[in-house]
Enzyme design. Structure first.
Site, PDB file in Angstrom:
ATOM      1  CD  GLU A   1      -1.513  -2.326   1.941  1.00  0.00           C
ATOM      2  OE1 GLU A   1      -0.282  -2.416   2.191  1.00  0.00           O
ATOM      3  OE2 GLU A   1      -2.334  -3.219   2.222  1.00  0.00           O
TER       4      GLU A   1
ATOM      5  CG  ASP B   1      26.499  25.080 -26.082  1.00  0.00           C
ATOM      6  OD1 ASP B   1      27.371  24.883 -26.939  1.00  0.00           O
ATOM      7  OD2 ASP B   1      26.002  26.194 -25.838  1.00  0.00           O
TER       8      ASP B   1
END
Length: 505
Positions: free
Chosen positions: A264, A306
């Site tokens: 649960e 980059d």
């Protein structure tokens, strides 16, 4: 919004649309945006969270608990499912809103002729009939036709898969999603937004969110739980019947076992941990649109990044102007300044750095023509008049400029000093400088100059620019390496400059 006059040669046809006409067409054709995935209503987006296999198992367990009269278990399981689902939905909804706000801030603009003036406008405001300025390095903002151009080539690989740039003479069609690689010119827009070819392609590729690897693993785990639970329930039920226990008693005991085997708290634990991770990343300016993607990020083993603005400060300055042997040269600065001053085809930070370095008296020089930069030649040239002479000034990638040069300043053949010049170039690169080479050539008088005049040049020297590494670059790359992540730096600079930046020195 910046505006510049279109010039005295602007005719009524070339004056562009008026603001009033553009507003009418914007209302008629709609904004110039690509087709996007349809956004589901908030209610459906919330209910979709209950399609998770693990959540389905828990809801079945809650239903069985209610059937057996175990109200406490029903309430606990239902509350846990609702808590984890609501928390996941709220985090995702907030992230989507934040991403949309960020998209609004990062707007791409185009140079458009409106009311007789060149104006920078967001791509969303462009309409059919607008005249757009094209130049190397710029994206084509819509579908249209070239009305004038000089050495104009476009990269259409996103549409056709063809890697070689395509020539775009006047009356040639150009398409959204392409980019200009060479030259400069103007186009008139014919189609915008959903009517463009690229939008049709984007619409065909648009689909619902792709499940992450973590989602697939949770689904597989849920199926495993279902298989184990089903097997144990059937096995226990069969054993009880074998020992002659009552049918109803055996069934209730087996169902109670199924409820007890259900994890649960697992969905809530997963959601809480992923939410904690998203909050920690938010403090560093990272927007997490999908909680399960955090687990994918954690399993990353290769990162492509980059360089400019990511590993560096993104503030380029001209630091040195030297001859082929590393000595300061005013001649290199003068020719480099003229080339940057008269360059109009491709606006870049290197030209800006040269112009801001020092104000140089250029009286006696005036521009006659220009051969724009392109990503195939990796250089650009301007032709200036000085007295009775016509001088071609070329600047660009050192390898390319040296390749088309035959002499060095002073009359020596370049082959005699090529190794020394190459060594100087490599030295500047190892120091972290971005390097441009400068060469000149006296050319005959003619009406127009093409790239074929760029040969037999006299090599003058180098201009060295510095975009310093961020202080955090080296420690960050070291941490990534320690985590077992391989970093790939995607850059147009040579390996020596990139290595220097990666070392953070």
């Amino acid at each position: 919004m910046n505006t510049t006059a279109a010039g005295p040669r602007t005719s009524r046809v070339k004056a562009g649309l008026t603001s009033r006409e553009a507003a009418k067409r914007l209302a008629q054709y709609g904004p110039n945006t690509l087709a996007e995935a349809k956004r589901r209503p908030v209610v459906l987006a919330f209910l979709s969270r209950f399609t998770n296999p693990l959540v389905i198992i828990l809801m079945l367990a809650a239903t069985l608990a209610a059937f057996l009269g175990d109200r406490v278990s029903f309430i606990i399981i239902t509350a846990i499912v609702l808590a984890s689902t609501v928390l996941d939905f709220i985090n995702t909804y907030r992230s989507e809103r934040a991403a949309e706000a960020l998209k609004e801030r990062v707007r791409v603009e185009a140079e458009v002729l409106r009311d007789g003036y060149w104006t920078s406008l967001p791509l969303t405001q462009l309409v059919p009939g607008d005249i757009i300025k094209l130049m190397a390095g710029r994206l084509i903002p819509a579908d249209g036709v070239v009305v004038e151009g000089k050495d104009l080539y476009a990269n259409e690989s996103t549409l056709t898969g063809e890697s070689f740039p395509q020539p775009k003479p006047p009356k040639a069609e150009v398409y959204l999603g392409s980019s200009i690689t060479t030259g400069e010119g103007q186009m008139v827009i014919k189609e915008t937004g959903a009517a463009t070819k690229f939008s049709h392609l984007a619409h065909a590729l648009t689909s619902a969110d792709t499940p992450t690897e973590f989602d697939h693993e949770i689904k597989d785990f849920s199926l495993l739980i279902i298989k184990i639970t089903t097997f144990l329930v059937l096995f226990i039920f069969t054993v009880n019947l074998f020992f002659h226990h009552g049918l109803l008693q055996s069934l209730l005991f087996s169902v109670a076992l199924a409820v007890g085997l259900t994890p649960e708290l697992l969905p809530l634990i997963i959601t809480l941990n992923l939410t904690k991770g998203s909050l920690a990343m938010a403090k560093h300016g990272v927007i997490v649109k999908q909680l399960s993607s955090i687990q994918n990020l954690g399993s990353m083993d290769v990162l492509c990044t980059d360089k400019t603005g990511t590993l560096t400060e993104d503030h380029i300055a001209l630091v040195r102007h030297v001859d082929g042997f590393g000595e300061d040269s005013r001649q290199v600065l003068l020719y480099g300044y003229l080339a940057s001053l008269y360059s109009t085809g491709f606006e870049n930070p290197l030209d800006k750095a040269v112009r801001e370095f020092k104000s140089i008296n250029t009286a006696g020089y005036h521009k006659l023509d220009e051969i724009p930069y392109d990503f195939e030649r990796k250089r650009e040239s301007v032709v200036v008049a000085h007295g009775n002479r016509r001088l071609l000034i070329t600047k660009g990638a050192p390898e390319e400029v040296m390749r088309i040069s035959s002499h060095y300043t002073g009359g020596r053949r370049l082959d005699e000093v090529r190794s020394d010049i190459q060594a100087q170039y490599e030295y500047l690169s190892t120091q972290g400088f971005r390097v441009l080479a400068v060469a000149v050539h006296h050319v005959p008088e003619q009406a127009h100059y093409e790239p074929n005049v760029e040969h037999g040049l006299t090599f003058v020297g180098f201009m060295a620019f510095l975009d310093p590494a961020k202080q955090s670059a080296a420690p960050t790359l070291t941490r990534l390496r320690d985590y077992g992540i391989t970093v790939k730096i995607v850059t147009g600079d040579n390996a020596l400059v990139t290595r220097k930046i990666a070392q953070g020195r």
